[in-house]
Every structure is written in structure tokens, then in C-alpha cells.
Design an enzyme around this catalytic site. Sequence first.
Site, PDB file in Angstrom:
ATOM      1  N   ASP A   1       0.699  -1.294  -0.338  1.00 55.88           N
ATOM      2  CA  ASP A   1       0.028   0.192  -0.141  1.00 55.88           C
ATOM      3  C   ASP A   1       1.044   1.561  -0.203  1.00 55.88           C
ATOM      4  O   ASP A   1       1.934   1.498   0.093  1.00 55.88           O
ATOM      5  CB  ASP A   1      -1.093   0.219   1.187  1.00 55.88           C
ATOM      6  CG  ASP A   1      -2.332  -0.599   1.271  1.00 55.88           C
ATOM      7  OD1 ASP A   1      -2.753  -0.410  -0.042  1.00 55.88           O
ATOM      8  OD2 ASP A   1      -3.170  -0.971   1.885  1.00 55.88           O
TER       9      ASP A   1
ATOM     10  N   ASP B   1      -9.395  -5.515   1.025  1.00 53.51           N
ATOM     11  CA  ASP B   1      -7.794  -5.521   1.504  1.00 53.51           C
ATOM     12  C   ASP B   1      -7.826  -7.437   2.186  1.00 53.51           C
ATOM     13  O   ASP B   1      -7.060  -8.161   1.563  1.00 53.51           O
ATOM     14  CB  ASP B   1      -7.150  -5.210   2.084  1.00 53.51           C
ATOM     15  CG  ASP B   1      -6.470  -3.606   1.845  1.00 53.51           C
ATOM     16  OD1 ASP B   1      -6.624  -3.077   0.377  1.00 53.51           O
ATOM     17  OD2 ASP B   1      -6.311  -2.824   2.469  1.00 53.51           O
TER      18      ASP B   1
END
Length: 884
Positions: free
Chosen positions: A304, A597
Site C-alpha cells: 500500500d 483488502d
Amino acid sequence: MDEPSLGGVSASDGLTSADAAARRARDGANALPGAKRPSVLRRLVGELTHFFALLLWGAAALALVAGLPELAVAIIAVIVVNAIFAIVQQARADRAADRLQEMLPARVTVRRDGRRRRIDAVDVVEGDLLLVESGDRVPADAEVTQANRLLVDTSMLTGESVAASVEPGGALFAGTFVVEGDAQAVVHATGSRTRLAGIARMTTTATPDTPLTRGLRGVVRLTASIAIGAGLLFLLVSMLVGNPIQDAFVFAIGVTVALVPEALLPTVTLSLALGSERMARRSILVRNLEAVETLGSTTFICTDKTGTLTRNEMTVVHAWTPAGGVAIDGGGYGPEAAATWTSPDAQPAVRGLAIAAVRCSTGYAEEVAGSWHPHGDPMEAAFDALARRLGIDTDADRRAAPPELRFPFDSQLRRMAVVLADEVVVKGAPDTVLPRCTDAAGASLDDAASVVDDFTGRGLRVIAVAAAPRAGRTPSTQLEAEEGMRLLGLLALQDPPRDGIADSLRACRRAGVRVAMITGDHPATARAIADLVGLRLPDGPVLSGEDLPADDQHLGAVLDHDGVVVARVSPEDKLRIARALRARGHVVAMTGDGVNDAPALHEADIGVAMGRGGTDVAREAADLVLLDDSFAGIVAGIEQGRATYVNIRRFLTYHLTDNVAELTPFVVWALSGGQFPLALGVLQIIALDLGTDTLSAVALGAEKPASHLLEGPPVGGRLMNGTVLRRAFGVLGPLEALLTMTAFVVSLIALGWRPGEAFPTGADLMAASGAAFMTVVLAQTANAFACRSSTKWPGALGWSTNRLLVVGVIVELAFSLVVLLQPTVAGILGQANPPLAGWAIALASMPILIAVDAADKRLRARHVHPHEAAGAARPVRSDAPPTA
């Protein structure tokens, strides 16, 4: 008009306590289904019945049949200790995971019986009337009935970093956060029926085998096959030379047990446990012990941006006005930072810009326990911090100029506005604010547009602030309020990169690990951050989720490059990316923090969740949790994971060397047709395996990471690789076997035996056997130190740097002297105190083994790179997938 009802109760009153209790009993607690973990009994059964344990159970049964209950008890003790050790370590990991639940808020506000009540979140039921406000976490899925400037952060579900406005009739979802405003909402789904739980269920598929699992399976099956085959072979040979069937049976059992690596599983478990503890000291929480090693085998990291590569702290770094500007050097939300002005005349205009931005915001910076944190929207808190850094008392200003009307952020207009007593202040995206401005207070709007291009080109987020004079009446729409706006200025914000990110990325590249940024942000922002931290290579691609190939094979080929940036990705995109890279042979580590996620974290070989900003679902789906949310923790984990893999190879080298020395007397006996006496008996070998080798073997699993482990590609591949086999069977094992047989023969000669004569029996044979026993013990002591590295001699590492090994060696030497010199025990084992010549050979075996090992390492170093000698795989071509 009648009020809508909730099970017969008006919406304004909420449920009655009795109705809520009935629904709680019917639907159960408002909680996500807990992770299904096997019971302790089931785990114990599993640890006692896997392939390796069944092999040892078989050996114990054979020992009982052969009339050796002591041997059977010893083997069973090994099985039980291994099982208990594994269960205890996994239970520690489970408890650590359970503690994560304590990070979640537990209380919410509802209206029941016509009154506001604070209740436990688990007691929220379908039909409850929720009362939420800024800073609250939504406990269940609900429909909004009343809303006042309600902004909700849904990033954990959608990946979208901008808070969304929710109007009456809109939906709230469990786990999202209220950024601004307040609302009433009717709950329509709780617990396992929420959208949050639906995404969590996507993480319940079977977890793929780790590289360590596959490697251990191969080692166990190979050693088991060798042990059983050798036992059967020597059973046959023993019977052919005329030994009674019972003696031949005991003989075969001894050979089999000698070849079984009893300490393998406890060594692996301890190595993983120590690795997890070391990682915990570096703010990495291990939820699954095997994840320690899996991270070390990683070849591709999908990371990320926000919070992992950056600090997740919005900071105003530039303020521009037509009269000039200021550059701010200082992160966080504190009131102090260095300011560099373009001109002294700029100060009044910049202060006016900052005040306007604060008045058009509800978020602010607050000091808690001596440190400053954002309250509400982090971007608005950054505006508040800027004003404080310019010497403005923002609290006093808010009291002096309270807004009379607020138009909350509109996702379509991409701006918001507040109506004050004498003016209207607007802030939002420059491309929506600038076109509605009539002038820029002395500068052209083209100049402002150029500044916007400059700021955005540097990866900064730009907010335009404008003001309009207020007409006499209160505007009814935002568009009406914005008439006649003039641009006050531009605020450029940055989420600063974390300290040391560039160094961590360079370490990954040295380690042969590819890194890609997978983010939901805009491509321009992602590119700028990737360039700033050094993630994107020159001419590296910047892709968008909507442009990714539909075919997974093509997708994998497109992404299989170092420094790739993929922006605007959806949860489904992340899941496909993990699958596509794994299909190309990569061991994939995927970072994430949101519920969206979780499926990708579960699909990846190693899921890495955020501990500070992450959600409970993401942490539950992950194998590791970065407690400080820092990418540097992943690099530290890679190093520790590689160390674990290498430590297992150290143990295998140590154990196989011992096997060669223990098996050689049986081979010599067999080749002589039983004429040459056994230098070591079955019970002596059991004493060596269980009493003198186990502690040293386990200590080798505690070795700290070597300095070169991040220099080159992963050290994965087969556990029994060429280096292990060459050192065990080509150098150390034959040398230890030669020394053992030499001590045995020299002791016989010292006791009066001469070649060609009949071999002695009784006391002389027991003394010679004692010399062979002590030679194996002392040579293995030296071997334990030699196995600490496949490239350096022990002196270069420091003889006492592995304290557990030092303690283990001392305990083992004391044990060996007891079983050698205590007459009763020595008699049972069939050995006695050796003659002086036997002691000389035994003691000399230590420096001889160290010297030969050092010479071999020096010779090897001339031809092989140290990292390859340590067991690393060869580097893969940049255009070819690595082997798993």
C-alpha cells in the site's frame, strides 16, 4: 403524517428494552464470527499423528516388541515433547491475535425506550435506532433516517480515501467511521449478516502450503525412507551373519532410530518462535509461526501507499496566495514548524488563507498526553495545524466566527462551503473552485492554475480556498452562496514518506525482492510518491486498475517487474494481482489495512496487515501485523525469515553429520560380515541422539540473522540443498566417522590388541567403545560451532555469541561424562572409561574438525560467492519468474 415504526415503536423512541432483548436472543451478538480454531485436544491429536510422529510411534512399538521398554519410553517422550512444544507456541500466537480485538471500540449510542443509552456494541440488534456523530465507528449496517452534514470514511470497505456524504435514505456499513456531522440510522443487519462479515467470509478458503511446509514434508519423507530402508537392510544383514532374530531386531531398531531426526520438529518450532519474538521487538506481530519463514522466502511485495510508505499524516507544506507564499518544514500536527516566506508582504494574505480554511473545516488538531493528533478529517486537522504554526488561536477564532450554515462536502461538486456572518468561504478541488472565481485578488487565475500544476506534479494534494461576500439573505443552495467568489489561495498538502523508506526499498532490491505499489489513490499521486521514495524505476509503468488485462496470465506478465505502480485498484483487482503473481512462481507478500483488502491478504502467501490504522478483519486475514504500519518492518521480517530457513539447514547439517558417524560402525560391522566388533551399540546411539545432540541442535535454531542474508535473492529452495549434503556427507560426516573409528581402534591397540588377533570382549571392548562414544560427543560439540556458518569459522563469529549453544554444550558434556563414568549407567550402555590414548583421540577430534572445516570454507570461498555458499538460490533473470 405517521412516524415510521420499528416493531410497533415509533422511530423517534427506538426499540423497547424488552424487544431489544428478544431480538438479541433470536439473532445473537452483534459480532463478527470468530476465527475457527481447532480445540486443544484436536491440535494434540494432530501433533501426535502426523507422518513424522507416526514414524516415531512405529519405532517405539518395535522397541517394546524387542523387549526394550526404556527405549520405547524415550521415543514416546520425544513425540509428546514435540507435540506440547508445538501447541504451546501456536497458542502464544493465538493469544497475540486475540489481543488485537482489544483495540476495537466497545460502546455505542442508541435510542431505546425513548431515551439515549450507551450500550455494548455486541448488544446492538436489528431495528435499533443508532445515534452516531463525528469520531464514532458504525457498529452495524443501517439506513440513515436523519443526517446533519454527515461525512463517512468508507475507505476500509472501498479503498476510497475521500470521505463520502451520506443523506437520509443512504446506507451506513459496519466498521466505517463518521468523520463529520451526526445522524440517526435504523439497523437492518448485525453480526454475520453485515457487509463487513460478507467480505470476511471471502478469507475462509484454504491457506496454501508455505515453502517451509513443503520443504519439511520433503525432508521428513526422505529421512523416513532412508531410516526404514537402512533398518530393514541391517536387519537382513544381522540375520545373515547368524545373530538371533531378537538381537537382529534390536539392531535394526537402533539403526532406524539413529537416522530419525528426533530434534527436527522442536528445532523448527523453536526457531520460528524465536524469530517471532525477535520480530515482535521490531513491532511485527506474528499470527502464524510459519509466516516467519514464509516472509523470508518472499520474492514479490505488493505494498500500500498510505500509512505504509507514508506516515498517514497530512501536512501543509506550501501555502500560495497572489501576494506570496510560505513553505513549511515540519511534519505531524504540532504547532511548531519552520516557515520560509517568499516575501514579508505575504504574511497577512497567508494568515487570512489559513483562517478561512479553518473556518471552512470541522476537523482540528488536538494535544493528547503531550502529543498532537488529528480529530476528524486529517486534512482539516492539517489546516488547523498550519494556522497554529502561523500564530493563530484557532479555538478563539472558531468562537468568534461560528458558521451560520454549512454545505457539507459534495462528491459531485467536490467542494464544500460555510456561510459566516459577513462572507461565504469555499474550499475544494482546484479544478472545481477556480472556474467559479471571478478574480484572484491581484493575480490572474492562470497564475493560480500554473501553481496547481506545479504542486500536483510534485505529488502534492492541492486544495483551493475562496471567499464571496454574503448577500443580505441566507443562501438556499451552495451554488447561490458561491456567487462572486475570489480566490484566496492554494494549500498544498503532503503525506510525508516514512523515514528510511528509500533505504528499505534499496535493501529489497539487494535482496532480490521485487516491490510494486498497489493503491486506490490517483495515478498522479501514486507516481509522485513512488518517485519520491525511489520505488518506481526509470520509465517504470504506472497502471490504473481499469486498464489491467482481464486474463490472469497476461496480468501476471504485465506486473512481473520491479517498481510497478498500480493505482485506482479495487478489492477484486488486488485479489487477481495476488493470484497472477503466485501463478508465475512468486512468493507474494501483500499489505493492506481495510476490510476490502482481506481477501487479497488471505490469497497471498504472506498477508501483512496494519496494526495502527488497520481493521480487525484485515488483521484476522493476515499472517503478520505491522504494529507501527511501517514498510521497514517487512524488510526486517524478510531478514528474520531467511535466518529461520538457514537455521533449519544448520540443524540438518549438524544432524546428518552425526548420522554418518553413528552409522559408520554398523556399516563396518556389516561389511566385515560381523567379524569387526561394533564400535557403538544401539543404546549408545540413543543416548547420543536424545542426550547429547538435542540441545545443540535446538540452539542452532536460535542463531541470529547473518549480515549477508539480504545480499542476494531468497535462500529458499530445498532444505537439503547441495551445500548441506556436501558438508554433511562430503566433509564433516566422513571426518567425524574417521575420528570415531580411529579412537576405537587406537583404544583397542592401547589395551593390547594387535591386528590379526581375535578382537577382545568384555571390559576392553567396553573401554574402546567408550572412546568412540566420547569422540562422537566431542566432535559433535565442535561440529555445532562449525555449523553456525557455512562460510566463516567459529572464531570469526565469536565463541560465546550464541549463549544457548554454549549452555547446551556444557549440559551435553556433563551428561556424556555421567553416562560414561557412572558404572551402572555405563554398564547398561555397554561402555567404560577409555584408555589415555582413546581420550587423546577424542579430545583431538575437536580442533581437527574445526581446522578441516575452516580449510574447507576457505577453499570454498575462493570459488563460490558467500551468499550462494549459505544456501541461496541463484539470481533469476529480470524477465523470468523465480522458482518457488
